[in-house]
Design an enzyme around this catalytic site. Structure first.
Site, mmCIF file in Angstrom:
data_model
loop_
_atom_site.group_PDB
_atom_site.id
_atom_site.type_symbol
_atom_site.label_atom_id
_atom_site.label_comp_id
_atom_site.label_asym_id
_atom_site.label_seq_id
_atom_site.Cartn_x
_atom_site.Cartn_y
_atom_site.Cartn_z
ATOM 1 N N ASN A 19 -34.893 -42.597 -12.110
ATOM 2 C CA ASN A 19 -35.961 -41.717 -11.621
ATOM 3 C C ASN A 19 -35.729 -41.363 -10.155
ATOM 4 O O ASN A 19 -34.635 -40.834 -9.880
ATOM 5 C CB ASN A 19 -37.371 -42.178 -12.000
ATOM 6 C CG ASN A 19 -37.828 -43.549 -11.566
ATOM 7 O OD1 ASN A 19 -37.288 -44.551 -11.974
ATOM 8 N ND2 ASN A 19 -38.864 -43.609 -10.767
ATOM 9 N N ASP A 20 -36.660 -41.580 -9.265
ATOM 10 C CA ASP A 20 -36.595 -40.982 -7.920
ATOM 11 C C ASP A 20 -35.267 -41.174 -7.169
ATOM 12 O O ASP A 20 -34.704 -42.275 -7.186
ATOM 13 C CB ASP A 20 -37.645 -41.619 -6.992
ATOM 14 C CG ASP A 20 -38.987 -41.763 -7.625
ATOM 15 O OD1 ASP A 20 -39.179 -41.315 -8.751
ATOM 16 O OD2 ASP A 20 -39.864 -42.364 -6.975
ATOM 17 N N GLN A 36 -33.807 -44.800 -8.226
ATOM 18 C CA GLN A 36 -34.543 -45.755 -9.061
ATOM 19 C C GLN A 36 -33.792 -45.894 -10.381
ATOM 20 O O GLN A 36 -33.547 -44.890 -11.072
ATOM 21 C CB GLN A 36 -35.964 -45.242 -9.307
ATOM 22 C CG GLN A 36 -36.857 -45.337 -8.093
ATOM 23 C CD GLN A 36 -37.223 -46.783 -7.795
ATOM 24 O OE1 GLN A 36 -38.064 -47.359 -8.448
ATOM 25 N NE2 GLN A 36 -36.562 -47.371 -6.796
ATOM 26 N N SER A 81 -39.341 -47.169 -4.707
ATOM 27 C CA SER A 81 -38.706 -46.116 -3.912
ATOM 28 C C SER A 81 -38.775 -46.347 -2.410
ATOM 29 O O SER A 81 -39.680 -47.017 -1.917
ATOM 30 C CB SER A 81 -39.348 -44.775 -4.238
ATOM 31 O OG SER A 81 -38.860 -44.324 -5.468
ATOM 32 N N ASP A 149 -43.537 -46.296 -1.108
ATOM 33 C CA ASP A 149 -42.535 -45.250 -0.874
ATOM 34 C C ASP A 149 -42.378 -44.905 0.616
ATOM 35 O O ASP A 149 -42.619 -43.758 1.030
ATOM 36 C CB ASP A 149 -42.869 -43.978 -1.692
ATOM 37 C CG ASP A 149 -43.107 -44.279 -3.164
ATOM 38 O OD1 ASP A 149 -42.596 -45.320 -3.630
ATOM 39 O OD2 ASP A 149 -43.796 -43.506 -3.844
ATOM 40 N N GLU A 202 -47.608 -39.894 -4.015
ATOM 41 C CA GLU A 202 -46.380 -40.678 -4.073
ATOM 42 C C GLU A 202 -45.302 -40.012 -3.217
ATOM 43 O O GLU A 202 -45.361 -38.820 -2.927
ATOM 44 C CB GLU A 202 -45.893 -40.791 -5.530
ATOM 45 C CG GLU A 202 -46.828 -41.596 -6.407
ATOM 46 C CD GLU A 202 -46.214 -41.979 -7.753
ATOM 47 O OE1 GLU A 202 -46.305 -43.157 -8.129
ATOM 48 O OE2 GLU A 202 -45.648 -41.106 -8.425
HETATM 49 C C1 FRU Z 1 -42.460 -41.993 -8.360
HETATM 50 C C2 FRU Z 1 -42.655 -43.502 -8.386
HETATM 51 C C3 FRU Z 1 -42.805 -44.071 -6.986
HETATM 52 C C4 FRU Z 1 -42.366 -45.502 -7.167
HETATM 53 C C5 FRU Z 1 -41.264 -45.351 -8.178
HETATM 54 C C6 FRU Z 1 -41.120 -46.505 -9.151
HETATM 55 O O1 FRU Z 1 -41.820 -41.519 -9.510
HETATM 56 O O2 FRU Z 1 -43.769 -43.834 -9.198
HETATM 57 O O3 FRU Z 1 -44.096 -43.944 -6.431
HETATM 58 O O4 FRU Z 1 -41.938 -46.089 -5.997
HETATM 59 O O5 FRU Z 1 -41.519 -44.161 -8.898
HETATM 60 O O6 FRU Z 1 -39.999 -46.317 -9.946
#
Ligand code: FRU
Length: 443
Positions: A19-20, A36, A81, A149, A202
């Protein structure tokens, strides 16, 4: 050719879930893109780690595997993140250590720790011991346990950190902390807030372009409209006065972007080409991996002072053969490809499985084949005028840049074949074959 949906121009894991983007930076001669990562589960189940790619030029990449694991008490439910701050050729990586306590908790107001943690690295791969900087106790009383984050920058000789948060009244905000020393004491300075703007912000990011400050956030809980906030969660940018919020991307698959400055002072943005909790799917998951990042996009302002995004210049180096196309003829090409056209009024681009059209001041992307869209249907963006369109199509995604990047739309798609056939109405332009990036996998 049968399409295996492996991306050729976009960073993605060989296996597992992404992800991020995290810790975007340039130091010691290399670009670093952390993300991530759930290496062993393509559906994102399991504790998050940071995966790592590095590159000298944004097109030759190396995947070095997992570099940060949830292996301390303060991050035992996930290395969430965060960002990189580069100083004296060393990267300071700030992230949120997520901790979920066992028990009957709502995990919003209780049962969760959000620890802001710092590690340093000289080579991008080997990390120092973890230094816990902020814990729940350090956040304002009106915050829930959702505070995360961190993004760090330097301003007037001080270090600043912005965090995304959810307040107990179910509104989102950003918290600003200040420190004299990166490892030192981080003190709460102020809150940034806009009424009625979702329940959680976020991945905040604060940066300057051409002398103006911006706040980028990924807010959750905004009301959905036909032309704005069409996805479950949004992502966009406030101007300095926090009066106008422009979405980064109007497509189906974009969230949690982060920016960083390159050595020659350009600002690049990379987003997650995906979103959590979506009602559509990505069939690569059944094959063992899911999600990719967007292309690196250079952000700038145009002559009207509007923010624009364009694929980083390095992407042009992937161009191969060029061909012209004109309206009304069938064009056959292979994924990946790039299309560019100047626009004069309304137009249409029809592919086997989707249609793009600019009509009555609205640009629309609509899937006509549900198998290829996997549940994605239609996305719109208002444009009083459309002067050009640039499309970068990879084997299973498309990024559409309108008006020199004033508006962007990104989507995943899953055609069975790499052959792409399309026909246009009132649109002529050029097409390039695109060569794949090199991605070396070292693990
Ligand atoms: C955004 C999020 C962030 C968090 C991360 C966890 O997609 O929810 O806020 O740090 O992904 O994977």
């Amino acid at each position: 050719m049968k399409n295996d949906w492996r991306q050729k121009l976009h960073l993605e894991p060989v296996k597992g879930w992404l992800n991020d983007p995290n810790g975007l930076s340039f130091f010691n001669g290399l670009y670093h893109v952390y993300f991530q990562y759930c290496p062993d589960n393509a559906y994102g189940k399991g504790n998050k780690c940071w995966g790592h790619f590095q590159s000298p030029d944004l097109i030759k990449w190396e995947f070095t595997g997992t570099v940060l694991w949830p292996d301390t008490d303060e991050d035992r439910s996930g290395v969430y993140s965060g960002c990189a701050f580069v100083k004296d050729d060393e990267a300071y990586l700030f992230y949120t250590g997520n901790v979920k306590h066992d028990g009957n908790y709502d995990y919003i107001n209780e049962g969760r720790e959000a620890n802001q943690i710092l590690v340093t690295t000289k080579d991008g791969i080997n990390m120092s011991p973890k230094d816990v900087l902020l814990v729940n106790y350090d956040y304002p009383k009106y915050c829930t346990c959702h505070v995360r984050d961190p993004k760090v920058w330097e301003e007037n000789g001080k270090y600043k950190m912005v965090l995304g948060a959810r307040k107990t009244d179910d509104t989102g905000c950003a918290l600003i902390y200040t420190a004299d020393d990166l490892h030192g004491q981080w003190l709460f300075e102020k809150e940034l807030y806009v009424p009625d703007f979702g329940y959680m912000w976020e991945c905040p990011d604060i940066f300057e372009i051409n002398g103006k400050k911006y706040l980028s956030i990924s807010p959750q809980g905004l009301e959905h409209g036909e032309f704005e906030h069409q996805n479950i969660y949004s992502s966009g940018c406030f101007d300095e006065k926090m009066s106008e919020f422009i979405e980064w991307d109007y497509g189906f698959d974009f969230y949690a972007p982060q920016t960083f400055e390159t050595p020659n002072g350009r600002r690049l943005l990379i987003g997650w080409m995906g979103i959590g909790d979506i009602p559509y799917t990505n069939p690569t998951a059944e094959r063992g991996w899911q999600h990719c990042l967007t292309l690196p996009r250079e952000i700038d302002t145009d002559s009207y002072g509007r923010l624009i995004q364009r694929p980083a210049k390095a992407v042009n180096e992937l161009r191969g053969q060029r061909a012209d196309f004109s309206a009304g003829t069938k064009i056959q090409t292979q994924l990946p490809f790039e299309l560019f056209a100047l626009v004069d009024g309304e137009f249409k681009i029809k592919m086997d499985f989707l249609e793009m059209r600019y009509e009555k001041g609205v640009f629309t992307l609509e899937f006509t084949d549900d198998k290829v869209g996997c549940g994605r249907k239609k996305r719109n963006v208002k444009l009083s005028q459309c002067v050009d369109i640039r499309i970068i199509a990879d084997t299973s995604s498309m990024e559409i840049y309108l008006n020199g990047g004033q508006r962007v739309m990104s989507t995943r798609f899953y055609p069975e074949d790499t052959q792409a056939v399309f026909e246009t109405e009132h649109l002529s332009g050029i097409i390039y074959d695109l060569k794949p990036m090199e991605v070396l996998v070292r693990e």
